[in-house]
Design a protein around this motif. Structure first.
Motif, PDB file in Angstrom:
ATOM      1  N   MET A 238       0.769  -1.003   0.162  1.00 42.43           N
ATOM      2  CA  MET A 238       0.198   0.108   0.066  1.00 42.43           C
ATOM      3  C   MET A 238       0.777   1.295  -0.076  1.00 42.43           C
ATOM      4  SD  MET A 238      -1.588  -0.192   3.931  1.00 42.43           S
ATOM      5  CE  MET A 238      -0.300   0.129   5.135  1.00 42.43           C
ATOM      6  N   GLY A 241       0.577   4.343   5.216  1.00 43.46           N
ATOM      7  CA  GLY A 241       0.167   3.602   6.380  1.00 43.46           C
ATOM      8  C   GLY A 241       0.972   2.736   7.282  1.00 43.46           C
ATOM      9  N   GLU A 282      -7.168   0.895  12.420  1.00 45.99           N
ATOM     10  CA  GLU A 282      -7.319   0.396  10.737  1.00 45.99           C
ATOM     11  C   GLU A 282      -6.508   1.629  10.126  1.00 45.99           C
ATOM     12  OE1 GLU A 282     -10.348  -0.771   7.472  1.00 45.99           O
ATOM     13  OE2 GLU A 282     -11.249  -0.856   9.426  1.00 45.99           O
ATOM     14  N   ARG A 284      -6.724   2.724   7.289  1.00 46.63           N
ATOM     15  CA  ARG A 284      -7.323   3.515   6.164  1.00 46.63           C
ATOM     16  C   ARG A 284      -8.088   4.661   7.052  1.00 46.63           C
ATOM     17  NH1 ARG A 284     -12.874   1.574   4.167  1.00 46.63           N
ATOM     18  NH2 ARG A 284     -13.951   0.731   5.735  1.00 46.63           N
ATOM     19  N   ASN A 285      -8.364   4.554   8.301  1.00 45.16           N
ATOM     20  CA  ASN A 285      -9.091   5.394   9.295  1.00 45.16           C
ATOM     21  C   ASN A 285      -8.479   6.621   9.545  1.00 45.16           C
ATOM     22  OD1 ASN A 285     -11.326   3.753   9.043  1.00 45.16           O
ATOM     23  ND2 ASN A 285     -10.919   2.745  11.133  1.00 45.16           N
ATOM     24  N   LYS A 287      -5.584   7.708   7.322  1.00 48.50           N
ATOM     25  CA  LYS A 287      -4.894   7.935   5.966  1.00 48.50           C
ATOM     26  C   LYS A 287      -4.749   9.559   5.696  1.00 48.50           C
ATOM     27  CE  LYS A 287      -4.861   6.953   1.244  1.00 48.50           C
ATOM     28  NZ  LYS A 287      -5.546   5.966   0.346  1.00 48.50           N
ATOM     29  N   ASP A 312      -0.653   7.117   9.806  1.00 51.45           N
ATOM     30  CA  ASP A 312       0.164   7.624   8.558  1.00 51.45           C
ATOM     31  C   ASP A 312       1.615   7.709   8.824  1.00 51.45           C
ATOM     32  OD1 ASP A 312       0.867   8.976   6.163  1.00 51.45           O
ATOM     33  OD2 ASP A 312      -1.274   8.858   5.656  1.00 51.45           O
TER      34      ASP A 312
END
Ligand SMILES: NC(=O)C1=CN([C@@H]2O[C@H](COP(=O)(O)OP(=O)(O)OC[C@H]3O[C@@H](n4cnc5c(N)ncnc54)[C@H](OP(=O)(O)O)[C@@H]3O)[C@@H](O)[C@H]2O)C=CC1
Ligand SMILES: CC(=O)N[C@@H](CCC(=O)OP(=O)(O)O)C(=O)O
Length: 345
Positions: A238, A241, A282, A284-285, A287, A312
């Motif tokens: 990815m 993160g 997580e 993505r929360n 990012k 991040d």
């Protein structure tokens, strides 16, 4: 207005500094410097910045530009800041170094883990380790900040409450961490090519990663050499993160209430979000934001606690924390310029 200069502005950390500083109400970006793109517009390096930052990159002769700024960020590889700063620089401006040059207090430890001679060890003592939530008072007085590493920020913030309260056996602590590829910077390396990282996950730096001594020092291992940490990072496909999962044995008799109370040390910390009981951090929360999401779970079967953190790497793990440090140093609202919400997609 606080006048800012950025050395190493064209790397990923530098680019994130620019992104946040452009929204900062008290900051003017006076110059961005580059060895590779001197005299070229910043927006020719990153087209995203067209009409946002159209100034040209200056060269890296720092001394020529010191009088124009109040603070200089170094978003440069290890060893560069240590070579470029001197007493004159520190007398004129505040310095926030995103690299590891001043993070480790023992110069021999730094040189061993980083495989290079330290160019200005005389400044290590005065440098403040810029983990804002923990060292805020020292940061207020500092003129040289060692901005923490990405894995250390996420690891330490996840573990610190229990380590500080003495609730876990430090010799049983194991940190498993995962990072997106931007953690390795923008420089071209075969190991980071799309086909090398896509659809794969691998551990690296096993038993040898240079963030190990940094985490050990901040979690208080330094004085007891017989107790040492296992830290294993993984590269995952990815962009950005970091996810930390850490395990440790609870000390005899430690209760759930004591653990809960320990994590309340973050109750007044805006950027550290201790999640509700069953929620799992997580990446993505968080990012593209300066938040760190943290939680823990006690395993009654093994009497271990699992400590989790998501962050991040380029924001709280680098540029965001660096700006948070600047805000503290200049007596500004710590959140100024950092209120961009996480990118949901
Ligand atoms: N990426 C991440 O997630 C994190 C990075 N860090 C640290 O932040 C620092 C910057 O990282 P990152 O932005 O990822 O790295 P990049 O490789 O993306 O960028 C570094 C930039 O520094 C400049 N540079 C390279 N070599 C030199 C040199 N010898 N002298 C002066 N400038 C040089 C280059 O720009 P140009 O050629 O244009 O001058 C380059 O673009 C590093 O120390 C890194 O370890 C810390 C936490 C997280
Ligand atoms: C994915 C990846 O390669 N990550 C980098 C960490 C980047 C970082 O945090 O740099 P500092 O050493 O300045 O802290 C690494 O493991 O070396």
């Amino acid at each position: 207005m606080i006048r800012v200069g950025i050395v190493g502005s064209t790397g990923y950390g530098g680019c994130e500094l620019v992104r946040f500083l452009l929204t900062h109400k008290e900051v003017e970006i006076k110059w961005v410097s580059s060895r590779t793109y001197t005299d070229q517009e910043y927006s020719s390096v990153y087209a995203s910045y067209f009409k946002l930052l159209d100034q040209k990159c200056v060269d890296e002769n720092l001394e020529n530009y010191l009088d124009d700024v109040d603070v200089v960020f170094f978003a440069t590889p290890q060893g560069v800041c240590a070579k470029m700063i001197n007493q004159n620089v520190l007398n004129k401006v505040k310095v926030i170094d995103l690299s590891a040059d001043y993070r480790i207090k023992d110069v021999a430890t730094y040189e061993r883990w980083y495989g290079m001679e330290h160019a200005s060890p005389e400044f290590i003592k005065e440098a403040v380790y810029g983990l804002c939530e923990i060292n805020r008072n020292k940061i207020k007085q500092a003129r040289l900040i060692a901005n923490p590493g990405c894995y250390p920020t996420c690891s330490i913030l996840s573990i610190y409450p229990l380590a500080k309260a003495g609730l876990i056996d430090m010799d049983t602590l194991i940190i498993d961490a995962k990072s997106g590829v931007s953690g390795a910077g923008r420089g071209a390396k075969v190991a980071n090519l799309y086909c090398e990282v896509n659809e794969s996950i691998k551990a690296y730096g096993v038993t040898t990663h240079r963030h190990t001594p940094e985490i050990e020092e901040q979690l208080g291992y330094a004085s007891k050499q017989e107790v040492l940490l296992n830290f294993t990072p993984h590269l995952i496909p990815m962009n950005r993160g970091i996810l930390v999962t850490a395990y440790a044995k609870l000390k005899e008799g430690v209760t759930k209430e004591e653990i809960e109370a320990a994590y309340q040390c973050y109750d007044d910390e805006y950027f550290v979000r201790v999640l509700d009981s069953e929620k799992i951090p997580e990446v993505r929360n968080v990012k593209a934001s300066n938040f760190v999401d943290i939680n823990y779970k006690i395993d009654p079967r093994t009497k271990r606690v699992v400590m989790m953190g998501a962050m991040d790497n380029l924001v709280k793990g680098a540029a965001g924390q660096a700006i948070q440090n600047m805000n503290i140093m200049f007596g500004l609202d710590e959140k100024e310029g950092l209120l961009l919400a996480p990118a949901v997609l």
